[in-house]
Design a protein around this motif. Structure first.
Motif, PDB file in Angstrom:
ATOM      1  N   CYS A 120       0.992   9.139  -5.778  1.00 29.16           N
ATOM      2  CA  CYS A 120       0.853  10.430  -5.172  1.00 29.16           C
ATOM      3  C   CYS A 120       2.314  11.140  -4.959  1.00 29.16           C
ATOM      4  O   CYS A 120       2.286  12.456  -5.110  1.00 29.16           O
ATOM      5  N   ARG A 121       3.248  10.310  -4.752  1.00 25.86           N
ATOM      6  CA  ARG A 121       4.431  11.064  -4.616  1.00 25.86           C
ATOM      7  C   ARG A 121       5.548  10.444  -5.300  1.00 25.86           C
ATOM      8  O   ARG A 121       6.569   9.876  -4.980  1.00 25.86           O
ATOM      9  N   PRO A 122       5.389  10.178  -6.800  1.00 28.27           N
ATOM     10  CA  PRO A 122       6.366   9.553  -7.346  1.00 28.27           C
ATOM     11  C   PRO A 122       7.960  10.083  -7.430  1.00 28.27           C
ATOM     12  O   PRO A 122       8.733   9.176  -7.506  1.00 28.27           O
TER      13      PRO A 122
ATOM     14  N   GLY B  40      -5.227  12.182   4.093  1.00 27.28           N
ATOM     15  CA  GLY B  40      -3.780  12.479   4.438  1.00 27.28           C
ATOM     16  C   GLY B  40      -2.907  11.330   3.936  1.00 27.28           C
ATOM     17  O   GLY B  40      -3.656  10.167   3.670  1.00 27.28           O
ATOM     18  N   MET B  41      -1.698  11.327   4.436  1.00 20.72           N
ATOM     19  CA  MET B  41      -0.686  10.211   3.807  1.00 20.72           C
ATOM     20  C   MET B  41      -0.948   8.960   4.511  1.00 20.72           C
ATOM     21  O   MET B  41      -1.424   7.761   4.196  1.00 20.72           O
TER      22      MET B  41
ATOM     23  N   TRP C   8       9.281  10.983  -4.888  1.00 20.21           N
ATOM     24  CA  TRP C   8       9.749  10.470  -3.617  1.00 20.21           C
ATOM     25  C   TRP C   8      10.427   9.042  -3.531  1.00 20.21           C
ATOM     26  O   TRP C   8      11.097   8.635  -2.784  1.00 20.21           O
ATOM     27  N   ILE C   9      10.053   8.174  -4.738  1.00 19.69           N
ATOM     28  CA  ILE C   9      10.476   7.004  -4.847  1.00 19.69           C
ATOM     29  C   ILE C   9      12.223   7.044  -4.996  1.00 19.69           C
ATOM     30  O   ILE C   9      12.824   6.104  -4.460  1.00 19.69           O
ATOM     31  N   ILE C  10      12.560   7.941  -5.622  1.00 17.35           N
ATOM     32  CA  ILE C  10      14.134   8.084  -5.907  1.00 17.35           C
ATOM     33  C   ILE C  10      14.693   8.443  -4.556  1.00 17.35           C
ATOM     34  O   ILE C  10      15.731   7.784  -4.200  1.00 17.35           O
ATOM     35  N   LEU C  11      14.186   9.479  -3.843  1.00 21.66           N
ATOM     36  CA  LEU C  11      14.605   9.541  -2.602  1.00 21.66           C
ATOM     37  C   LEU C  11      14.954   8.266  -1.693  1.00 21.66           C
ATOM     38  O   LEU C  11      15.591   7.890  -0.890  1.00 21.66           O
ATOM     39  N   ALA C  12      13.507   7.510  -1.464  1.00 18.53           N
ATOM     40  CA  ALA C  12      13.381   6.423  -0.819  1.00 18.53           C
ATOM     41  C   ALA C  12      14.500   5.364  -1.121  1.00 18.53           C
ATOM     42  O   ALA C  12      15.068   4.529  -0.388  1.00 18.53           O
ATOM     43  N   ALA C  13      14.792   5.176  -2.483  1.00 18.00           N
ATOM     44  CA  ALA C  13      15.508   4.181  -2.993  1.00 18.00           C
ATOM     45  C   ALA C  13      16.889   4.449  -2.440  1.00 18.00           C
ATOM     46  O   ALA C  13      17.732   3.632  -2.106  1.00 18.00           O
ATOM     47  N   ILE C  14      17.396   5.886  -2.692  1.00 14.77           N
ATOM     48  CA  ILE C  14      18.542   6.357  -1.981  1.00 14.77           C
ATOM     49  C   ILE C  14      18.768   6.098  -0.564  1.00 14.77           C
ATOM     50  O   ILE C  14      19.784   5.474  -0.106  1.00 14.77           O
ATOM     51  N   MET C  15      17.594   6.358   0.290  1.00 18.79           N
ATOM     52  CA  MET C  15      17.731   6.340   1.657  1.00 18.79           C
ATOM     53  C   MET C  15      17.989   4.769   2.002  1.00 18.79           C
ATOM     54  O   MET C  15      18.619   4.429   2.796  1.00 18.79           O
ATOM     55  N   ALA C  16      17.041   3.763   1.018  1.00 14.93           N
ATOM     56  CA  ALA C  16      17.288   2.492   1.441  1.00 14.93           C
ATOM     57  C   ALA C  16      18.655   2.035   1.070  1.00 14.93           C
ATOM     58  O   ALA C  16      19.325   1.002   1.814  1.00 14.93           O
TER      59      ALA C  16
ATOM     60  N   ALA D 221       0.808  -1.172  -0.093  1.00 13.45           N
ATOM     61  CA  ALA D 221       0.064  -0.002   0.029  1.00 13.45           C
ATOM     62  C   ALA D 221       0.851   1.248   0.129  1.00 13.45           C
ATOM     63  O   ALA D 221       0.712   2.331  -0.748  1.00 13.45           O
ATOM     64  N   GLY D 222       2.020   1.146   0.856  1.00 15.22           N
ATOM     65  CA  GLY D 222       2.876   2.569   0.738  1.00 15.22           C
ATOM     66  C   GLY D 222       3.421   2.673  -0.372  1.00 15.22           C
ATOM     67  O   GLY D 222       3.591   3.694  -1.002  1.00 15.22           O
ATOM     68  N   LEU D 223       3.739   1.462  -1.249  1.00 13.58           N
ATOM     69  CA  LEU D 223       4.532   1.578  -2.465  1.00 13.58           C
ATOM     70  C   LEU D 223       3.550   1.994  -3.674  1.00 13.58           C
ATOM     71  O   LEU D 223       3.948   3.106  -4.431  1.00 13.58           O
ATOM     72  N   VAL D 224       2.210   1.738  -3.450  1.00 11.19           N
ATOM     73  CA  VAL D 224       1.211   2.328  -4.259  1.00 11.19           C
ATOM     74  C   VAL D 224       1.010   3.779  -4.160  1.00 11.19           C
ATOM     75  O   VAL D 224       0.902   4.509  -5.063  1.00 11.19           O
TER      76      VAL D 224
END
Length: 430
Positions: A234-236, A370-371, A238-246, A226-229
Motif C-alpha cells: 500500500c505504501r511502497p 484504514g491503516m 514509505w519503505i525508503i522513509l522507514a529505512a532512513i528513520m530506522a 503484517a506492517g511490512l506487507v
C-alpha cells in the motif's frame, strides 16, 4: 441510552437472537471453563453453533458461491480424509484434527446470522469483550498475576510462574501468546464490523495489550510482518522513509529499551535477534519450537510436492521423526500434531486444501479499511500460520465478520447505483 434499552428489549424478545449473543460471548471467551476440562479451547461455542446451524441450515445457501464452496468443500475434504485414513477411528486426536474442517462451517454461518440480524449489538458485545480482556490483563500485570485465573481451571494455576519467568500475563487465556493472538483476532473482527472507524482507539489498545501486557514475541513478529506487507502493498514509497528513520534511530543509539521494559522476555528476544539475526532459531527454546516447527511443516509439504498425508496421527508421527532427523537445528516438534494452523491443513490435505485456504483468507484480508485496521487484517493469516488452529472459534467469527462486511459493501454499491438512476414515483432512494 434509549438505543441501548431498545436493543436489549429486542434481544430478550427474540430467543434466536439471545442464543446468537450467547454464541458470540462464548467465542469471545473460548478458554473459560464452566466444567473442568483438560483442553485449552472449550467446546461450548461449537456445540451451540452446531445446534443453531441445524435450525438455520438454509442460510448457507445465501452465501456467495465461492464462500459456500470454501466452507462446504473444506468440511467435505476433511470428512473424506478422516474416513479414509483414520480407520479404526479410535484416536481422540484425529477427531480433534477433524474439527479444523467442520468447525468453520457450523460456527461461521450461525455467527453471520446473528451479526446480520443485530450488527450494532454484535459490535457492542465484541467491544465489551475486548475491554474485559484488557482489564483482566491490566489487573494481572499491575496488581495480582492470579486475578480471575480460576476461570481457566488447571491452566490458570501457572500464571504466577509465567509472569516470574519474564513472560507477559495470560488474561483469560492459558498462556501469553494465546492471549495476544486472541485479542488481535477480536480487534480484527471489530475492524470489520465498525464501518465508521470509531473503534480505532480500541484497536490500538488491543495492539498495546498484545505487545506490552501479553508481551508475546510471536505477536510482535506477526504485527511486524503484517506492517511490512502493508508497506510493500500500500505504501511502497514509505519503505525508503522507514529505512532512513530506522538507520537514524540506530545511529542515534535508540534501542529496544525505549519501547519495551528491560528484563522482559520480549525485550530479551528482540535484543538478541538484533544482535545476531543469523542465530534466530537458537536464541530461545519456545521460539525454536514455534517458528521452527511451523517452517519445518511447510518445508516438508513442499518437499513432498504438496501430496496429502491424511488426518491419521500415525502419518504425523512418521513425518515428525523424519523432520527431527533431517533438521538437526530443531529442538523438538509437537507430538500432538503439526505446530501450525495453516500448516496442519497443508500437511494433511496437500494441494487439495489450497483453494479453500485461499478463498477464505482472500475474503478476510481484502476489505478496504484504514491503516491500523488493514495491518490487523493482514496479521490474521500469520497468526494461523503459527501454532493457532482454525478450529478456534475466533477464526469462524472472523470469517463471519468478513462476509458481513462484504454483504454491506454490496448493498451500499447497489444503493449508489440505484441512486444514479431516474427515480420512479414508487421508488425509494437509498
Amino acid at each position: 441510552m434509549t438505543e441501548h434499552v431498545t436493543s436489549l428489549k429486542k434481544l430478550l424478545r427474540d430467543p434466536s437472537g439471545l442464543l446468537g449473543a450467547a454464541l458470540l460471548l462464548l467465542i469471545a471467551f473460548p478458554y473459560v471453563q464452566f466444567v473442568p476440562s483438560p483442553s485449552y479451547t472449550q467446546p461450548f461455542s461449537l456445540l451451540l453453533g452446531s445446534a443453531l446451524f441445524l435450525m438455520q441450515f438454509t442460510l448457507l445457501w445465501r452465501l456467495p458461491f465461492t464462500d459456500r464452496a470454501a466452507l462446504i468443500g473444506l468440511a467435505m475434504l476433511g470428512t473424506v480424509l478422516f474416513l479414509v485414513t483414520c480407520i479404526p477411528y479410535t484416536d481422540v486426536q484425529e477427531y480433534k484434527y477433524l474439527l479444523n474442517y467442520i468447525t468453520p462451517l457450523f460456527v461461521t454461518v450461525t455467527a453471520l446470522r446473528y451479526i446480520e440480524s443485530n450488527p450494532r449489538m454484535a459490535l457492542r458485545l465484541l467491544r465489551l469483550a475486548i475491554l474485559a480482556w484488557i482489564a483482566v490483563a491490566a489487573l494481572q500485570k499491575f496488581w495480582n498475576p492470579g486475578f480471575a485465573t480460576f476461570l481457566l481451571g488447571e491452566w490458570g494455576t501457572h500464571s504466577l510462574d509465567i509472569v516470574q519467568s519474564g513472560r507477559g500475563v495470560i488474561s483469560l487465556a492459558p498462556e501469553p501468546t494465546h492471549h495476544a493472538f486472541h485479542i488481535l483476532l477480536l480487534a480484527a473482527c471489530v475492524a470489520l464490523l465498525d464501518f465508521g472507524g470509531r473503534s480505532r482507539w480500541l484497536l490500538l489498545l488491543c495492539i498495546a495489550d498484545a505487545v506490552l501486557l501479553a508481551a508475546s514475541s510471536s505477536a510482535i513478529l506477526v504485527l511486524g510482518i503484517a506492517g511490512l506487507v502493508w508497506l510493500v502493498a500500500c505504501r511502497p514509497r514509505w519503505i525508503i522513509l522507514a529505512a532512513i528513520m530506522a538507520a537514524l534511530a540506530w545511529s542515534s543509539g535508540v534501542s529496544v529499551d525505549w519501547f519495551l521494559a528491560s528484563g522482559t522476555r520480549a525485550h530479551t528476544l528482540i535484543s538478541e535477534v538484533l544482535a545476531d539475526p543469523a542465530n534466530l532459531m537458537n536464541i530461545d527454546y519456545s521460539l525454536n519450537i514455534r517458528l521452527g516447527g511451523m517452517s519445518s511443516v511447510l518445508i516438508d509439504t513442499v518437499q513432498n510436492a504438496f501430496a496429502p498425508h491424511g488426518i491419521s496421527k500415525d502419518a504425523w508421527n512418521d513425518a515428525r521423526g523424519e523432520l527431527l532427523n533431517q533438521m538437526t537445528w530443531l529442538k523438538d516438534l509437537s507430538a500432538s500434531g503439526p505446530p501450525s494452523g495453516i500448516g496442519l491443513l497443508l500437511f494433511q490435505t496437500g494441494l487439495f486444501g489450497i483453494p479453500f485456504i485461499w478463498l477464505i483468507f482472500r475474503r478476510i484480508v481484502t476489505p478496504r479499511t484504514g491503516m491500523i485496521e488493514r495491518v490487523l487484517l493482514l496479521a490474521t493469516p500469520f497468526i494461523f500460520l503459527s501454532q493457532y488452529y482454525i478450529s478456534a472459534p475466533s477464526f469462524s467469527l472472523l470469517y463471519a465478520c468478513a462476509l458481513f462486511r462484504l454483504g454491506m459493501a454490496a448493498n451500499t454499491q447497489k444503493c449508489q447505483m440505484e441512486a444514479r438512476q431516474e427515480p420512479q414515483p414508487h421508488e425509494r432512494l437509498c
